[in-house]
Design an enzyme around this catalytic site. Structure first.
Site, PDB file in Angstrom:
ATOM      1  N   ASP A  67      -2.939  -2.359  -4.877  1.00 59.50           N
ATOM      2  CA  ASP A  67      -1.862  -3.735  -5.039  1.00 59.50           C
ATOM      3  C   ASP A  67      -1.105  -3.597  -5.655  1.00 59.50           C
ATOM      4  O   ASP A  67       0.132  -4.085  -5.865  1.00 59.50           O
ATOM      5  CB  ASP A  67      -2.513  -4.881  -4.098  1.00 59.50           C
ATOM      6  CG  ASP A  67      -3.467  -5.153  -3.099  1.00 59.50           C
ATOM      7  OD1 ASP A  67      -3.231  -4.565  -1.879  1.00 59.50           O
ATOM      8  OD2 ASP A  67      -4.045  -6.024  -2.624  1.00 59.50           O
ATOM      9  N   HIS A  74       1.257  -0.672  -0.106  1.00 59.76           N
ATOM     10  CA  HIS A  74       0.048  -0.141   0.168  1.00 59.76           C
ATOM     11  C   HIS A  74       0.758   0.899   0.047  1.00 59.76           C
ATOM     12  O   HIS A  74       0.738   2.088  -0.706  1.00 59.76           O
ATOM     13  CB  HIS A  74      -0.843  -0.103   1.380  1.00 59.76           C
ATOM     14  CG  HIS A  74      -1.997  -0.824   1.140  1.00 59.76           C
ATOM     15  ND1 HIS A  74      -2.879  -1.255   2.573  1.00 59.76           N
ATOM     16  CD2 HIS A  74      -2.082  -1.803   0.513  1.00 59.76           C
ATOM     17  CE1 HIS A  74      -3.190  -2.378   1.877  1.00 59.76           C
ATOM     18  NE2 HIS A  74      -3.117  -2.705   1.281  1.00 59.76           N
ATOM     19  N   HIS A 128      -9.666  -2.084  -5.083  1.00 57.21           N
ATOM     20  CA  HIS A 128      -8.148  -2.141  -4.108  1.00 57.21           C
ATOM     21  C   HIS A 128      -7.159  -3.307  -4.917  1.00 57.21           C
ATOM     22  O   HIS A 128      -5.687  -3.078  -4.404  1.00 57.21           O
ATOM     23  CB  HIS A 128      -8.411  -2.711  -2.831  1.00 57.21           C
ATOM     24  CG  HIS A 128      -7.367  -3.192  -1.787  1.00 57.21           C
ATOM     25  ND1 HIS A 128      -6.700  -2.130  -1.396  1.00 57.21           N
ATOM     26  CD2 HIS A 128      -6.692  -4.639  -1.293  1.00 57.21           C
ATOM     27  CE1 HIS A 128      -5.822  -2.343  -0.302  1.00 57.21           C
ATOM     28  NE2 HIS A 128      -6.113  -3.724  -0.881  1.00 57.21           N
ATOM     29  N   HIS A 130      -0.414 -11.349  -5.143  1.00 53.43           N
ATOM     30  CA  HIS A 130       1.050 -10.743  -4.600  1.00 53.43           C
ATOM     31  C   HIS A 130       2.095 -11.564  -5.244  1.00 53.43           C
ATOM     32  O   HIS A 130       2.926 -11.599  -5.529  1.00 53.43           O
ATOM     33  CB  HIS A 130       0.674 -10.994  -3.032  1.00 53.43           C
ATOM     34  CG  HIS A 130       0.077  -9.430  -3.068  1.00 53.43           C
ATOM     35  ND1 HIS A 130       0.082  -8.201  -3.376  1.00 53.43           N
ATOM     36  CD2 HIS A 130      -0.622  -9.319  -1.347  1.00 53.43           C
ATOM     37  CE1 HIS A 130      -0.457  -7.397  -2.456  1.00 53.43           C
ATOM     38  NE2 HIS A 130      -0.922  -8.058  -1.387  1.00 53.43           N
TER      39      HIS A 130
END
Length: 295
Positions: free
Chosen positions: A236, A75, A232, A259
């Site tokens: 990321d 973030h 969001h 991720h």
């Protein structure tokens, strides 16, 4: 275009999402061509930002040097990248970046407080030349050539509050602050007990995440954007792509990316030198600057 750092030192104190412990974070200017560096003041260890230092991608992006980790960096890095900052020292007195409200808007405000300082060296740009992709079942993340910087993301969750969402974001600092920065991280109440049993989400609450039960959103204030969940995911992805070390000119496209897949994509790109080129000439810089101004 020139490289940038911040104009003055700034700091804040918050808690980590996963460890739930207080942490003090300080941002300081760095000289040109230094890049982004994290520093653990409690153990005296510096960790440069690059894909090779990523050691974990379970629920967050984690970098480390030897046994010393810094967790949940995405973030903060997302905001740093959005503001075009190339050189910065980030000092923490614990192992996790503060979660703030679960989005990156607090970091945007901190960077605006610090101010942006132009430096003398030219900014380098990474231009995608040929598509490159990482897949895991039906999930994928991919780079594609493009004359703009695009983040095109789709997700599907079998939950009535989410379902299928898609969002195509054309990158610029202004667009980021308006369209992406306020999108919060999210999680499911059914997963909380398990996450806490493995030492994650210990600092999570309705103040720093969207929480869903089996049928609805538990946050009384509701959503900040109609597609807050997929926005969001873009937040990321921008943070994870900052591990490339230089700004991206091209398209990032994903279905159900993570991720883990983002990290694998950055590694795969650097393993395929024919898939990209580094732009350093004044004319090349103008191409990137024009792309941002016309986003």
């Amino acid at each position: 275009m020139k490289q940038q750092t911040i104009a003055k030192k700034v700091e804040l104190v918050g808690i980590g999402l996963h460890k739930g412990v207080p942490v003090k974070m300080t941002l300081e200017p760095l000289d040109e061509n230094c890049g982004i560096h994290f520093y653990r003041s409690d153990v005296g260890v510096s960790i440069p930002l690059n894909p090779e230092n990523v050691v974990d991608t379970t629920m967050a992006t984690v970098i480390a040097k030897e046994q010393y980790k810094i967790s949940t960096i995405e973030h903060l890095l997302s905001a740093i990248h959005a503001y075009g900052i190339d050189n910065l020292k980030i000092t923490l007195d614990n192992e996790e970046v503060p979660i703030m409200d679960g989005s990156s808007i607090g970091y945007c405000m901190l960077l605006e407080e610090a101010g942006i300082l132009k430096q003398s060296s030219p900014k380098k740009i990474l231009k995608i030349k040929t598509p490159i992709e990482v897949k895991e079942g039906d999930k994928f993340v991919r780079f594609e050539p493009n004359d703009a910087c695009i983040f095109d993301f789709s997700i599907h969750f079998p939950h009535p509050a989410i379902g299928t969402q898609s969002y195509k974001f054309k990158f610029s600092t202004k667009n980021y602050k308006e369209e992406i920065a306020r999108a919060r991280t999210f999680g499911f109440l059914s997963e909380v007990q398990y996450l806490r049993s493995i030492g994650l989400a210990l600092g999570g609450s309705l103040d720093n995440a969207i929480v869903l039960d089996d049928t609805t959103i538990l946050n009384k204030e509701g959503l900040r954007y109609k597609e807050e969940f997929v926005r969001h995911k873009i937040l990321d992805a921008i943070g994870d792509m900052s591990l490339l070390g230089i700004p991206l000119l091209g398209a990032y496209v994903s279905y159900a990316g993570s991720h883990k897949l983002n990290h694998l994509l950055t590694k795969k790109l650097f393993e395929n030198s024919n898939a990209f080129e580094i732009l350093e000439s004044e004319e090349s810089q103008k191409i990137y600057e024009y792309a941002l101004q016309n986003a």
